[in-house]
Design a protein around this motif. Structure first.
Motif, PDB file in Angstrom:
ATOM      1  N   PRO A 134       0.843  -1.204   0.000  1.00 15.78           N
ATOM      2  CA  PRO A 134       0.000   0.000   0.000  1.00 15.78           C
ATOM      3  C   PRO A 134       0.873   1.246   0.000  1.00 15.78           C
ATOM      4  O   PRO A 134       1.896   1.315   0.687  1.00 15.78           O
ATOM      5  N   MET A 135       0.462   2.249  -0.795  1.00 15.14           N
ATOM      6  CA  MET A 135       1.228   3.483  -0.924  1.00 15.14           C
ATOM      7  C   MET A 135       0.288   4.683  -0.867  1.00 15.14           C
ATOM      8  O   MET A 135      -0.824   4.637  -1.386  1.00 15.14           O
ATOM      9  N   TRP A 136       0.760   5.740  -0.244  1.00 15.67           N
ATOM     10  CA  TRP A 136      -0.039   6.951  -0.018  1.00 15.67           C
ATOM     11  C   TRP A 136       0.714   8.138  -0.584  1.00 15.67           C
ATOM     12  O   TRP A 136       1.938   8.200  -0.516  1.00 15.67           O
ATOM     13  N   ARG A 137      -0.025   9.086  -1.130  1.00 16.60           N
ATOM     14  CA  ARG A 137       0.584  10.289  -1.687  1.00 16.60           C
ATOM     15  C   ARG A 137      -0.150  11.530  -1.192  1.00 16.60           C
ATOM     16  O   ARG A 137      -1.353  11.666  -1.373  1.00 16.60           O
ATOM     17  N   GLU A 138       0.585  12.399  -0.567  1.00 16.09           N
ATOM     18  CA  GLU A 138       0.027  13.693  -0.173  1.00 16.09           C
ATOM     19  C   GLU A 138      -0.042  14.595  -1.387  1.00 16.09           C
ATOM     20  O   GLU A 138       0.788  14.498  -2.300  1.00 16.09           O
ATOM     21  N   PRO A 139      -1.035  15.492  -1.454  1.00 14.05           N
ATOM     22  CA  PRO A 139      -1.108  16.399  -2.604  1.00 14.05           C
ATOM     23  C   PRO A 139       0.146  17.258  -2.714  1.00 14.05           C
ATOM     24  O   PRO A 139       0.720  17.696  -1.722  1.00 14.05           O
ATOM     25  N   GLY A 140       0.587  17.434  -3.952  1.00 10.88           N
ATOM     26  CA  GLY A 140       1.768  18.243  -4.210  1.00 10.88           C
ATOM     27  C   GLY A 140       3.069  17.542  -3.884  1.00 10.88           C
ATOM     28  O   GLY A 140       4.100  18.198  -3.731  1.00 10.88           O
ATOM     29  N   ALA A 141       3.056  16.210  -3.806  1.00  7.13           N
ATOM     30  CA  ALA A 141       4.238  15.474  -3.340  1.00  7.13           C
ATOM     31  C   ALA A 141       5.334  15.336  -4.388  1.00  7.13           C
ATOM     32  O   ALA A 141       6.438  14.958  -4.078  1.00  7.13           O
ATOM     33  N   ARG A 142       5.035  15.619  -5.657  1.00  5.94           N
ATOM     34  CA  ARG A 142       6.072  15.446  -6.692  1.00  5.94           C
ATOM     35  C   ARG A 142       7.139  16.517  -6.570  1.00  5.94           C
ATOM     36  O   ARG A 142       6.825  17.683  -6.375  1.00  5.94           O
TER      37      ARG A 142
END
Length: 198
Positions: free
Chosen positions: A190-198
């Motif tokens: 499982p993987m999670w990404r916060e907005p603007g993480a790039r």
């Protein structure tokens, strides 16, 4: 790269299932669910069709130019579901009733799916084998992640291969620290990404 991406309609169901079947035929999780290749070839499309139907009914599907790949997305609200998800049982009943792995994979991923915050859920993404490694998957995902960033919305997925994890990390996803352990099978991350993480 700038590939054209269009939204799928119900009449595109067959195309989406076909792309998914080709893309996931040798995937570690699909190979665990259906370990015998001839049987996998016979029932895999029915299994993947359940995911496609859910995305068409409750989310959306993006199709890459030339039918090179598809991405299935759902919008998950905050808060634990009030009812048990019927999808895992439907996966088994539809594809291969005697195969408990059809249902188990959905139950195990569902058990650790986060519900504390609303998020975009990349249910599945598949690129046809001859087009893999050419940036198509990245563009398919990035299109929706741009929308997530504008809306301040996190995103979530389960990676079924180390190769996929590398792509997702490049796009700002990070492992949650939990692993889906399929009995005698491959792990899922499982993987999670916060907005603007790039």
């Amino acid at each position: 790269m700038g590939i054209r991406i269009q939204r799928a309609h119900p009449e595109d169901r067959g195309l989406v299932v076909s792309v998914m079947e080709e893309a996931f035929h040798h995937d570690p999780v699909s190979s665990w669910v259906f370990p015998h290749e001839p049987h996998r070839r016979a029932v895999h499309g029915k299994f993947l069709g359940v995911f496609v139907d859910v995305a068409l009914a409750e989310g959306f599907i993006d199709i890459a130019e030339g039918d090179a790949g598809v991405a299935l997305w759902l919008s998950v609200p905050a808060g634990a579901p009030e009812e048990e998800d019927p999808t895992p049982a439907l996966m088994r009943r539809t594809a291969d009733p005697g195969n408990e792995r059809c249902e188990l994979v959905g139950r195990l991923t569902g058990a650790i799916h986060p519900h504390d915050r609303a998020h975009a859920y990349l249910l599945m993404i598949g690129v046809t084998p001859e087009r893999q490694g050419k940036g198509i998957g990245e563009e398919l995902i990035a299109t929706e992640l741009d929308r997530c960033d504008q809306a301040g919305l996190p995103a979530y997925l389960e990676a079924s291969s180390a190769r996929g994890m590398t792509l997702y990390e490049r796009l700002g996803f990070r492992p949650t620290g939990r692993t889906v352990e399929l009995p005698d099978g491959p792990p899922m991350w499982p993987m999670w990404r916060e907005p603007g993480a790039r």
